[in-house]
Design a protein around this motif. Structure first.
Motif, mmCIF file in Angstrom:
data_model
loop_
_atom_site.group_PDB
_atom_site.id
_atom_site.type_symbol
_atom_site.label_atom_id
_atom_site.label_comp_id
_atom_site.label_asym_id
_atom_site.label_seq_id
_atom_site.Cartn_x
_atom_site.Cartn_y
_atom_site.Cartn_z
ATOM 1 N N CYS A 110 -16.104 20.316 35.865
ATOM 2 C CA CYS A 110 -15.095 19.366 36.354
ATOM 3 C C CYS A 110 -13.885 19.358 35.418
ATOM 4 O O CYS A 110 -14.025 19.374 34.196
ATOM 5 C CB CYS A 110 -15.708 17.977 36.442
ATOM 6 N N HIS A 112 -11.983 16.970 34.792
ATOM 7 C CA HIS A 112 -11.796 15.687 34.107
ATOM 8 C C HIS A 112 -12.452 15.717 32.733
ATOM 9 O O HIS A 112 -11.771 15.659 31.721
ATOM 10 C CB HIS A 112 -12.374 14.551 34.965
ATOM 11 N N ALA A 113 -13.758 15.813 32.686
ATOM 12 C CA ALA A 113 -14.465 15.786 31.405
ATOM 13 C C ALA A 113 -15.663 16.725 31.406
ATOM 14 O O ALA A 113 -16.634 16.499 30.686
ATOM 15 C CB ALA A 113 -14.906 14.363 31.082
ATOM 16 N N GLY A 114 -15.572 17.773 32.204
ATOM 17 C CA GLY A 114 -16.601 18.814 32.151
ATOM 18 C C GLY A 114 -17.876 18.504 32.893
ATOM 19 O O GLY A 114 -18.892 19.171 32.671
ATOM 20 N N GLY A 115 -17.866 17.565 33.778
ATOM 21 C CA GLY A 115 -19.080 17.249 34.546
ATOM 22 C C GLY A 115 -19.565 18.448 35.347
ATOM 23 O O GLY A 115 -18.770 19.298 35.750
ATOM 24 N N TYR A 131 -20.277 12.616 37.416
ATOM 25 C CA TYR A 131 -19.980 11.748 36.276
ATOM 26 C C TYR A 131 -19.054 10.591 36.634
ATOM 27 O O TYR A 131 -19.382 9.446 36.404
ATOM 28 C CB TYR A 131 -19.370 12.570 35.137
ATOM 29 N N HIS A 132 -17.884 10.888 37.164
ATOM 30 C CA HIS A 132 -16.924 9.809 37.418
ATOM 31 C C HIS A 132 -16.315 9.880 38.809
ATOM 32 O O HIS A 132 -15.347 9.189 39.098
ATOM 33 C CB HIS A 132 -15.789 9.818 36.370
ATOM 34 N N GLY A 133 -16.853 10.740 39.642
ATOM 35 C CA GLY A 133 -16.484 10.701 41.050
ATOM 36 C C GLY A 133 -15.253 11.464 41.480
ATOM 37 O O GLY A 133 -14.821 11.314 42.625
ATOM 38 N N TRP A 134 -14.673 12.268 40.613
ATOM 39 C CA TRP A 134 -13.554 13.079 41.088
ATOM 40 C C TRP A 134 -14.061 13.999 42.199
ATOM 41 O O TRP A 134 -15.171 14.533 42.115
ATOM 42 C CB TRP A 134 -12.957 13.924 39.962
HETATM 43 S S1 FES Z 1 -16.309 14.638 34.459
HETATM 44 FE FE1 FES Z 1 -16.015 14.877 36.558
HETATM 45 S S2 FES Z 1 -15.095 13.044 37.210
HETATM 46 FE FE2 FES Z 1 -15.288 12.817 35.079
#
Ligand code: FES
Length: 167
Positions: A110, A112-115, A131-134
């Motif tokens: 991901c 955003h933060a590697g999810g 992780y955070h829904g992106w």
């Molecule tokens: S790591 Fe994917 S939405 Fe935050």
């Protein structure tokens, strides 16, 4: 601590936690430093063990010659429609999805933060990061949540029963 544990080890019911348990690297749910990297690397040191570790129904066909530049990543019947899975191939983590019999491959990481997108949920051609829904569109990798963000996409071809991805 809970979020950090989830980032390192994956979700309690996620693939990485399951792999670590199956490979005997740690009991499911037990912290083990670097278990996700170890389990993934161990599972993909050779292609066959990865399939067993992932619990896929069918081994990737070995009698298929993939198109130039492509790698056979799994048997097409191993991934039900509406499912997405994380696969390491050639040292690259990708997420492979089956959308109504059409296969897509994107980066597993991901923006955003590697999810792990391969552990996300799938609805149509949209994958939601666990992780955070992106959300991302599998067809072009564009993030629907933050349109300036994007993940790589990889061409996919099905040859016989083999899903082949150009890495
Ligand atoms: S790591 Fe994917 S939405 Fe935050």
């Amino acid at each position: 601590m809970g979020l950090l544990k989830t980032i390192v080890l994956g979700r309690p019911n996620g693939l990485r936690r399951s792999l670590a348990g199956k490979l005997g690297l740690s009991s499911p749910g037990a912290p083990a430093a670097g278990s996700s990297a170890v389990s993934t690397a161990a599972a993909t040191a050779a292609h066959e063990p990865a399939e067993r570790a992932l619990g896929l129904r069918n081994e990737a066909p070995k009698d298929v010659t993939p198109p130039d530049g492509y790698e056979v990543v799994l048997h097409k019947d191993s991934l039900d429609p509406g499912k997405i899975i994380e696969i390491i191939i050639g040292g690259t983590a990708i997420a492979v999805a089956n959308v109504g019999g059409s296969y897509y491959a994107i980066s597993n990481t991901c923006a955003h933060a590697g999810g792990p997108l391969g552990e996300g949920s799938l609805e149509g051609t949209t994958v939601t990061c666990p992780y955070h829904g992106w959300q991302y569109d599998l067809r072009d990798g564009v993030c629907k949540t933050h349109p300036n963000a994007k993940v790589s996409t990889f061409p996919v071809q099905v040859v016989g029963n083999a899903v082949c991805v150009q890495i």
